[in-house]
Design a protein around this motif. Structure first.
Motif, mmCIF file in Angstrom:
data_model
loop_
_atom_site.group_PDB
_atom_site.id
_atom_site.type_symbol
_atom_site.label_atom_id
_atom_site.label_comp_id
_atom_site.label_asym_id
_atom_site.label_seq_id
_atom_site.Cartn_x
_atom_site.Cartn_y
_atom_site.Cartn_z
ATOM 1 N N LEU A 1 0.831 -1.205 0.000
ATOM 2 C CA LEU A 1 0.000 0.000 0.000
ATOM 3 C C LEU A 1 0.869 1.258 0.000
ATOM 4 N N PRO A 2 0.473 2.287 -0.748
ATOM 5 C CA PRO A 2 1.157 3.583 -0.642
ATOM 6 C C PRO A 2 0.810 4.238 0.687
ATOM 7 N N LEU A 3 1.820 4.744 1.373
ATOM 8 C CA LEU A 3 1.628 5.354 2.687
ATOM 9 C C LEU A 3 1.720 6.864 2.562
ATOM 10 N N CYS A 4 0.663 7.532 2.985
ATOM 11 C CA CYS A 4 0.559 8.986 2.797
ATOM 12 C C CYS A 4 0.456 9.758 4.107
ATOM 13 N N GLN A 5 0.420 9.044 5.236
ATOM 14 C CA GLN A 5 0.129 9.711 6.509
ATOM 15 C C GLN A 5 1.302 9.668 7.487
ATOM 16 N N GLY A 6 2.506 9.686 6.986
ATOM 17 C CA GLY A 6 3.677 9.662 7.856
ATOM 18 C C GLY A 6 4.113 8.250 8.219
ATOM 19 N N ASN A 7 4.889 8.142 9.309
ATOM 20 C CA ASN A 7 5.435 6.839 9.699
ATOM 21 C C ASN A 7 5.250 6.531 11.186
ATOM 22 N N ALA A 8 4.377 7.266 11.872
ATOM 23 C CA ALA A 8 4.134 7.031 13.304
ATOM 24 C C ALA A 8 3.021 6.004 13.481
ATOM 25 N N VAL A 9 3.364 4.851 14.076
ATOM 26 C CA VAL A 9 2.408 3.763 14.316
ATOM 27 C C VAL A 9 1.886 3.876 15.740
ATOM 28 N N ASP A 10 0.577 4.004 15.905
ATOM 29 C CA ASP A 10 -0.013 4.177 17.234
ATOM 30 C C ASP A 10 -0.200 2.842 17.950
ATOM 31 N N GLN A 11 0.900 2.109 18.086
ATOM 32 C CA GLN A 11 0.875 0.828 18.791
ATOM 33 C C GLN A 11 2.311 0.471 19.177
ATOM 34 N N PHE A 12 2.473 -0.424 20.194
ATOM 35 C CA PHE A 12 3.824 -0.734 20.643
ATOM 36 C C PHE A 12 4.524 -1.765 19.761
ATOM 37 N N PHE A 13 3.786 -2.313 18.785
ATOM 38 C CA PHE A 13 4.406 -3.153 17.760
ATOM 39 C C PHE A 13 3.706 -2.853 16.444
ATOM 40 N N CYS A 14 4.228 -3.404 15.355
ATOM 41 C CA CYS A 14 3.666 -3.139 14.035
ATOM 42 C C CYS A 14 2.385 -3.949 13.848
ATOM 43 N N GLU A 15 1.274 -3.300 14.099
ATOM 44 C CA GLU A 15 -0.036 -3.921 13.978
ATOM 45 C C GLU A 15 -0.662 -3.491 12.651
ATOM 46 N N ILE A 16 -1.257 -4.429 11.932
ATOM 47 C CA ILE A 16 -1.772 -4.144 10.593
ATOM 48 C C ILE A 16 -2.769 -3.001 10.597
ATOM 49 N N SER A 17 -3.702 -3.008 11.537
ATOM 50 C CA SER A 17 -4.740 -1.977 11.550
ATOM 51 C C SER A 17 -4.147 -0.582 11.714
ATOM 52 N N GLN A 18 -3.047 -0.470 12.462
ATOM 53 C CA GLN A 18 -2.411 0.831 12.661
ATOM 54 C C GLN A 18 -1.614 1.261 11.435
ATOM 55 N N ILE A 19 -1.003 0.303 10.745
ATOM 56 C CA ILE A 19 -0.267 0.630 9.520
ATOM 57 C C ILE A 19 -1.233 1.060 8.425
ATOM 58 N N LEU A 20 -2.413 0.429 8.376
ATOM 59 C CA LEU A 20 -3.416 0.803 7.378
ATOM 60 C C LEU A 20 -3.878 2.250 7.555
ATOM 61 N N LYS A 21 -3.813 2.745 8.782
ATOM 62 C CA LYS A 21 -4.193 4.142 9.019
ATOM 63 C C LYS A 21 -3.228 5.117 8.353
ATOM 64 N N LEU A 22 -2.030 4.624 8.029
ATOM 65 C CA LEU A 22 -1.034 5.473 7.372
ATOM 66 C C LEU A 22 -1.178 5.461 5.854
ATOM 67 N N SER A 23 -2.047 4.574 5.358
ATOM 68 C CA SER A 23 -2.184 4.437 3.910
ATOM 69 C C SER A 23 -3.079 5.517 3.335
ATOM 70 N N CYS A 24 -3.053 5.640 2.005
ATOM 71 C CA CYS A 24 -3.935 6.581 1.329
ATOM 72 C C CYS A 24 -5.386 6.137 1.524
ATOM 73 N N SER A 25 -6.305 7.061 1.438
ATOM 74 C CA SER A 25 -7.707 6.793 1.781
ATOM 75 C C SER A 25 -8.350 5.723 0.911
ATOM 76 N N ASN A 26 -7.883 5.585 -0.317
ATOM 77 C CA ASN A 26 -8.501 4.606 -1.228
ATOM 78 C C ASN A 26 -7.710 3.307 -1.304
ATOM 79 N N ALA A 27 -6.773 3.114 -0.386
ATOM 80 C CA ALA A 27 -5.896 1.953 -0.475
ATOM 81 C C ALA A 27 -6.437 0.725 0.253
ATOM 82 N N TYR A 28 -7.506 0.858 1.054
ATOM 83 C CA TYR A 28 -8.017 -0.254 1.847
ATOM 84 C C TYR A 28 -8.567 -1.393 0.984
ATOM 85 N N LEU A 29 -8.990 -1.065 -0.235
ATOM 86 C CA LEU A 29 -9.547 -2.102 -1.101
ATOM 87 C C LEU A 29 -8.534 -3.193 -1.416
#
Length: 304
Positions: free
Chosen positions: A164-192
């Protein structure tokens, strides 16, 4: 940072801002991690060394302990290192590896819990067919299917997440790399892009859940047909540790991913992530050893 090619590292959520609290979290996580290694390590050693425990139930328990060691080792050591060295950084490659191994090991663990329910179902409802239905070849095939399902699930999620292209920076709101938190960094149309992986995961999880429920419905029916209360307790008692472990695993995971968005917050998400990623690996060996006489005897032999 417009896309993933410009990101070389992610910043994980710290447990605390002050040095004293960071060291406190390091000590707390160190104790938890050592407890998980000790508990699961004792189960692995007992099952491997005691020939009385070379049965299908303990073969699956051995796999479960191995998965617990792996899953907690995927997240906790990095969190401890970050607290100790006062940093938040994790490299892009390490983050991808953390996602892959965590999803792989947790997915495989859920499959093994389902297989263990089937083991209890056969032992109680079809005891005369136990050896024929759960021979060494059948056990190996079921174990391979569980590991394989977890691996495929992890490959799908890791590949789709990190493509996924990441458009929202690189700060993950979790103490480990959790998929749901990384998806928040993606572009708005990238969830598909994640739809295929989510469909596979949901089908696997829902199928296992249905199998777990149906197995225990049949077990409850068989137990209730036993006339004496003492007989009911004797037959059902081996199921209690497994039922407790399943309840712990499913309840923490369900709350983590199905809680209402209205109550979601970084602190709550952090606490819930600790519950579902750390609590089961620590609690499982103690739940199984507390009510299992054969396992306690084998552990006692190891320590004397």
């Amino acid at each position: 940072m417009s896309n993933r090619s410009s990101i070389t590292e992610f910043l994980l959520l710290p447990f605390a801002d002050t040095r004293e609290l960071q060291l406190l979290h390091f000590g707390l996580f160190l104790g938890i991690y050592l407890a998980a290694l000790l508990g699961n390590g004792l189960i692995l050693t007992a099952v491997a060394c005691d020939h009385h425990l070379h049965t299908p139930m303990y073969f699956f328990l051995l796999n479960l302990a191995l998965l617990d060691v792996g899953s907690i080792s995927t997240t906790v050591p990095k969190a401890m290192a970050n607290s100790l060295w006062d940093t938040r950084a994790i490299s892009y490659q390490a983050c991808a590896a953390q996602v892959f191994f965590f999803v792989f090991l947790v997915g495989a663990e859920y499959c093994f819990l389902t297989i263990m329910a089937y083991d209890r179902y056969i032992a109680i409802c079809k005891p005369l067919h136990y050896r024929s239905l759960l021979g060494s070849r059948a056990c190996a095939q079921m174990a391979a299917a569980a590991w394989g399902s977890g691996f495929l699930n992890a490959v799908l999620h890791t590949a789709t997440t990190f493509l996924l292209p990441l458009c929202q920076g690189n700060a993950v709101d979790q103490f480990f790399c959790e998929i749901s938190q990384i998806l928040k960094l993606s572009c708005s149309n990238a969830y598909l892009t994640e739809v295929g992986a989510l469909v596979f995961s949901f089908s696997l999880a829902f199928g296992c859940f249905l199998f777990l429920v149906s197995s225990y419905v049949q077990i409850f029916k068989a137990v209730l047909r036993i006339p004496s209360e003492q007989g009911q307790h004797k037959v059902f008692s081996p199921c209690i540790p497994h039922l407790a472990v399943v309840s712990l695993f499913v309840s923490t995971a369900f709350f983590a991913y199905l809680k209402p968005l209205s109550i979601s917050s970084p602190s709550l998400d952090l606490m819930v992530a600790v519950l579902y990623s750390v609590l089961p690996p620590v609690g499982n060996p103690f739940i199984y050893s507390m009510r299992n006489k054969e396992l306690k005897q084998a552990l006692w032999k190891l320590m004397t």
